[in-house]
Design a protein around this motif. Structure first.
Motif, PDB file in Angstrom:
ATOM      1  N   THR A 179      38.375 -28.401   8.663  1.00  0.00           N
ATOM      2  CA  THR A 179      38.318 -27.423   7.586  1.00  0.00           C
ATOM      3  C   THR A 179      36.895 -27.444   7.042  1.00  0.00           C
ATOM      4  O   THR A 179      36.038 -28.178   7.531  1.00  0.00           O
ATOM      5  CB  THR A 179      39.312 -27.782   6.458  1.00  0.00           C
ATOM      6  N   SER A 180      36.654 -26.656   6.002  1.00  0.00           N
ATOM      7  CA  SER A 180      35.325 -26.643   5.395  1.00  0.00           C
ATOM      8  C   SER A 180      34.969 -27.988   4.764  1.00  0.00           C
ATOM      9  O   SER A 180      33.801 -28.271   4.498  1.00  0.00           O
ATOM     10  CB  SER A 180      35.239 -25.550   4.332  1.00  0.00           C
ATOM     11  N   ASP A 181      35.977 -28.846   4.562  1.00  0.00           N
ATOM     12  CA  ASP A 181      35.745 -30.165   3.964  1.00  0.00           C
ATOM     13  C   ASP A 181      35.473 -31.246   4.999  1.00  0.00           C
ATOM     14  O   ASP A 181      35.168 -32.390   4.634  1.00  0.00           O
ATOM     15  CB  ASP A 181      36.956 -30.579   3.124  1.00  0.00           C
ATOM     16  N   GLY A 182      35.603 -30.923   6.288  1.00  0.00           N
ATOM     17  CA  GLY A 182      35.357 -31.915   7.318  1.00  0.00           C
ATOM     18  C   GLY A 182      36.447 -31.927   8.370  1.00  0.00           C
ATOM     19  O   GLY A 182      37.350 -31.079   8.358  1.00  0.00           O
ATOM     20  N   ASN A 208      34.624 -34.302  22.563  1.00  0.00           N
ATOM     21  CA  ASN A 208      34.486 -33.837  21.184  1.00  0.00           C
ATOM     22  C   ASN A 208      35.282 -32.549  20.926  1.00  0.00           C
ATOM     23  O   ASN A 208      34.773 -31.586  20.351  1.00  0.00           O
ATOM     24  CB  ASN A 208      32.999 -33.621  20.860  1.00  0.00           C
ATOM     25  N   LEU A 209      36.545 -32.532  21.329  1.00  0.00           N
ATOM     26  CA  LEU A 209      37.395 -31.363  21.123  1.00  0.00           C
ATOM     27  C   LEU A 209      37.676 -31.170  19.641  1.00  0.00           C
ATOM     28  O   LEU A 209      38.057 -32.112  18.939  1.00  0.00           O
ATOM     29  CB  LEU A 209      38.728 -31.531  21.858  1.00  0.00           C
ATOM     30  N   LYS A 210      37.500 -29.929  19.166  1.00  0.00           N
ATOM     31  CA  LYS A 210      37.733 -29.618  17.757  1.00  0.00           C
ATOM     32  C   LYS A 210      38.394 -28.249  17.630  1.00  0.00           C
ATOM     33  O   LYS A 210      38.079 -27.330  18.372  1.00  0.00           O
ATOM     34  CB  LYS A 210      36.419 -29.608  16.964  1.00  0.00           C
ATOM     35  N   VAL A 211      39.257 -28.123  16.627  1.00  0.00           N
ATOM     36  CA  VAL A 211      39.847 -26.830  16.284  1.00  0.00           C
ATOM     37  C   VAL A 211      39.873 -26.723  14.768  1.00  0.00           C
ATOM     38  O   VAL A 211      40.068 -27.731  14.055  1.00  0.00           O
ATOM     39  CB  VAL A 211      41.267 -26.703  16.873  1.00  0.00           C
ATOM     40  N   GLY A 212      39.616 -25.518  14.259  1.00  0.00           N
ATOM     41  CA  GLY A 212      39.645 -25.394  12.811  1.00  0.00           C
ATOM     42  C   GLY A 212      39.226 -24.036  12.315  1.00  0.00           C
ATOM     43  O   GLY A 212      39.110 -23.064  13.087  1.00  0.00           O
ATOM     44  N   ALA A 213      38.988 -23.978  11.030  1.00  0.00           N
ATOM     45  CA  ALA A 213      38.573 -22.741  10.386  1.00  0.00           C
ATOM     46  C   ALA A 213      37.249 -22.261  10.966  1.00  0.00           C
ATOM     47  O   ALA A 213      36.464 -23.044  11.510  1.00  0.00           O
ATOM     48  CB  ALA A 213      38.437 -22.961   8.878  1.00  0.00           C
ATOM     49  N   LEU A 214      36.998 -20.977  10.856  1.00  0.00           N
ATOM     50  CA  LEU A 214      35.754 -20.424  11.373  1.00  0.00           C
ATOM     51  C   LEU A 214      34.555 -21.131  10.756  1.00  0.00           C
ATOM     52  O   LEU A 214      34.505 -21.378   9.547  1.00  0.00           O
ATOM     53  CB  LEU A 214      35.702 -18.925  11.078  1.00  0.00           C
ATOM     54  N   ASN A 215      33.600 -21.480  11.629  1.00  0.00           N
ATOM     55  CA  ASN A 215      32.338 -22.122  11.236  1.00  0.00           C
ATOM     56  C   ASN A 215      32.521 -23.533  10.666  1.00  0.00           C
ATOM     57  O   ASN A 215      31.666 -24.013   9.913  1.00  0.00           O
ATOM     58  CB  ASN A 215      31.567 -21.252  10.238  1.00  0.00           C
ATOM     59  N   SER A 216      33.603 -24.209  11.041  1.00  0.00           N
ATOM     60  CA  SER A 216      33.860 -25.562  10.532  1.00  0.00           C
ATOM     61  C   SER A 216      33.641 -26.652  11.565  1.00  0.00           C
ATOM     62  O   SER A 216      33.625 -27.832  11.218  1.00  0.00           O
ATOM     63  CB  SER A 216      35.301 -25.663  10.010  1.00  0.00           C
ATOM     64  N   THR A 217      33.459 -26.294  12.837  1.00  0.00           N
ATOM     65  CA  THR A 217      33.498 -27.314  13.885  1.00  0.00           C
ATOM     66  C   THR A 217      32.130 -27.713  14.431  1.00  0.00           C
ATOM     67  O   THR A 217      32.036 -28.702  15.164  1.00  0.00           O
ATOM     68  CB  THR A 217      34.335 -26.826  15.077  1.00  0.00           C
ATOM     69  N   TYR A 218      31.065 -26.992  14.085  1.00  0.00           N
ATOM     70  CA  TYR A 218      29.802 -27.243  14.757  1.00  0.00           C
ATOM     71  C   TYR A 218      28.590 -27.376  13.849  1.00  0.00           C
ATOM     72  O   TYR A 218      27.508 -27.732  14.311  1.00  0.00           O
ATOM     73  CB  TYR A 218      29.523 -26.119  15.756  1.00  0.00           C
ATOM     74  N   SER A 219      28.726 -27.070  12.573  1.00  0.00           N
ATOM     75  CA  SER A 219      27.576 -27.083  11.674  1.00  0.00           C
ATOM     76  C   SER A 219      27.205 -28.502  11.251  1.00  0.00           C
ATOM     77  O   SER A 219      27.956 -29.442  11.445  1.00  0.00           O
ATOM     78  CB  SER A 219      27.865 -26.229  10.444  1.00  0.00           C
TER      79      SER A 219
END
Length: 452
Positions: free
Chosen positions: A38-41, A441-452
């Motif tokens: 999420t936007s929190d991590g 490093n598989l990740k799923v989540g809210a838009l713009n939450s996984t790579y910044s």
């Protein structure tokens, strides 16, 4: 585009998908972490992977006698589909030594050839190791790191989603006693007919051994479902491709027409061509490859975003976006340089324009287009990772001129820098059997939450 017959598998002299659960080899699932963001991590969950049952040793439930050897069924154990499903057990797998599958929990390495085995296909299992993890990516993004530096012409390291049953069909089909724990229930938009057991029935009827692959064949039935190819790639070329179907969930096709065989390709349940975005095919020859903007000589991050029309998790899917991150730099997808085709993401307008520019049949739009892929995600899709070479088309559709004899001056023909005579499986396996892909490093989540 995803070849249905290209995944050659050898396991203890057999490459089969059976229905009973064997006990001669212990099944231990390698760990694989997935982070939810999420936007929190991001928070990691402890998942695992399971090998597709098509690669496993299958034997008589009462002995170690093979039910299938080479590309031929044992007629005494498998006189018909139902009896075969009752007689045959799929067994556990030695992931590393037999199949070249190595996981340290955060990274998964798949090797093309290990001993006699060629290729592999695995699925993400939930923490309880009984069911596949289901994903709905509407208004979300999926990210992963990948290393394709050891992936030459003719090899494909793929990460994608298909609309399989959560438990591999175990609860729906009484002859399937193995389920997701043993990797049953595969389907994709190519309606593969090399699957040995489909919906609890052996694919014995009409079984024809392959003339090119000593360990495979095709039956009269295929296994169809929606397929979202997030990543089909080697170090030369890559493509992101949604394939949609006019049926919901996993569906058995039973004829050349419904399976889309040969001249009936565009009559089948699913859109086999899909709507692909391959940067090289779209006219950007300097974008992806060794030493290029996305430099395939080293690891990078791949992010795919699924945009809904109303920006909600339940809205209609309208756009599929791609971006990359490498060495700290965010890289947007290449923009089309094909006359009449604009943009750098997959939308219905892009797909329609691309099909027109390339003079391709538009079976994507006729089966519902981008919104249909969103509908499939709303029902839940399973994560697949694989490595394979292509007995059907030499992988030319990904990284070379295709068809091989087509006029290379025509838009859409050339998909990469590989030669028109490259990708022959016998050559690939002989010269590049050690080819490998590493997913991590598989990740799923809210838009713009996984790579910044």
């Amino acid at each position: 585009m995803h070849s249905a017959t290209a995944l050659a598998a050898l396991g203890f002299g057999a490459s089969v998908l059976a229905q009973q659960a064997g006990t001669l080899t212990t099944e231990t699932h390698p760990s694989m972490s997935l982070s939810r963001c999420t936007s929190d991590g991001c928070v990691a969950e402890d998942d695992s992977i399971v090998l597709d049952a098509n690669w496993r040793w299958t034997h008589d439930t009462d002995s170690s006698t093979n039910c299938y050897t080479g590309n031929t069924w044992d007629s005494s154990l498998c006189p018909d589909g139902t009896t075969c499903a009752q007689n045959c057990a799929v067994d556990g797998a030695d992931y590393e030594s037999t199949y070249g599958i190595v996981s340290d929990g955060g990274a998964l390495t798949l090797t093309l050839k290990t001993g006699d085995n060629v290729g592999s296909r695995v699925y993400l299992l939930g923490p309880e190791s009984e069911n596949y993890v289901k994903f709905d990516l509407r208004n979300k993004e999926f990210a992963f790191d990948v290393d394709v530096s050891n992936m030459p012409c003719g090899v494909n390291g793929a990460l994608y989603f298909v609309e399989m049953d959560r438990d591999g069909g175990m609860s729906e089909y009484e002859n399937n006693k193995a389920g997701a724990k043993y990797g049953t229930g595969y389907c994709d938009a190519q309606c593969p007919q090399d699957i040995k057991f489909i919906n609890g029935i052996a694919n014995v009827d009409g079984w024809t051994p392959s003339t090119g692959d000593a360990n495979s064949g095709t039956g009269s039935r295929g296994s169809c479902c929606n397929e979202m190819d997030i990543w089909e790639a080697n170090k030369v070329s890559t493509a992101v491709t949604p394939h949609v179907c006019n049926k919901s969930g996993q569906t058995a096709c039973t004829s050349n027409s419904t399976c889309g065989v040969g001249d009936a390709r565009y009559d089948g349940v699913c859109d086999k061509d899909g709507c692909d975005f391959n940067p090289y095919r779209m006219g950007n020859e300097s974008f992806y490859g060794d030493g290029k903007i996305v430099d395939t000589s080293s690891k990078f991050t791949v992010v795919t975003q699924f945009i809904t029309g109303d920006s909600t998790d339940t809205g209609d899917l309208t756009e599929i976006r791609r971006l990359y991150k490498q060495n700290g730099n965010v890289i947007q997808q290449a923009t089309s340089d094909i006359s009449g085709v604009s943009g750098n993401s997959i939308t219905d307008d892009f797909c329609k324009a691309q099909k027109t520019a390339f003079n391709d049949t538009d079976s994507f739009e006729s089966r519902g287009g981008v919104a249909a892929m969103g509908d499939a995600f709303s029902r839940g899709m399973v994560l697949v990772m694989s490595i394979w070479d292509d007995y059907a088309a030499d992988m030319l559709w990904l990284d070379a001129p295709y068809p091989a004899d087509a006029d290379t001056s025509k838009a859409g023909v050339v998909r990469g820098t590989c030669a028109a005579d490259s990708g022959v499986p016998a050559t690939v396996e002989s010269d590049s059997g050690d080819a490998s892909v590493i997913f991590s490093n598989l990740k799923v989540g809210a838009l713009n939450s996984t790579y910044s």
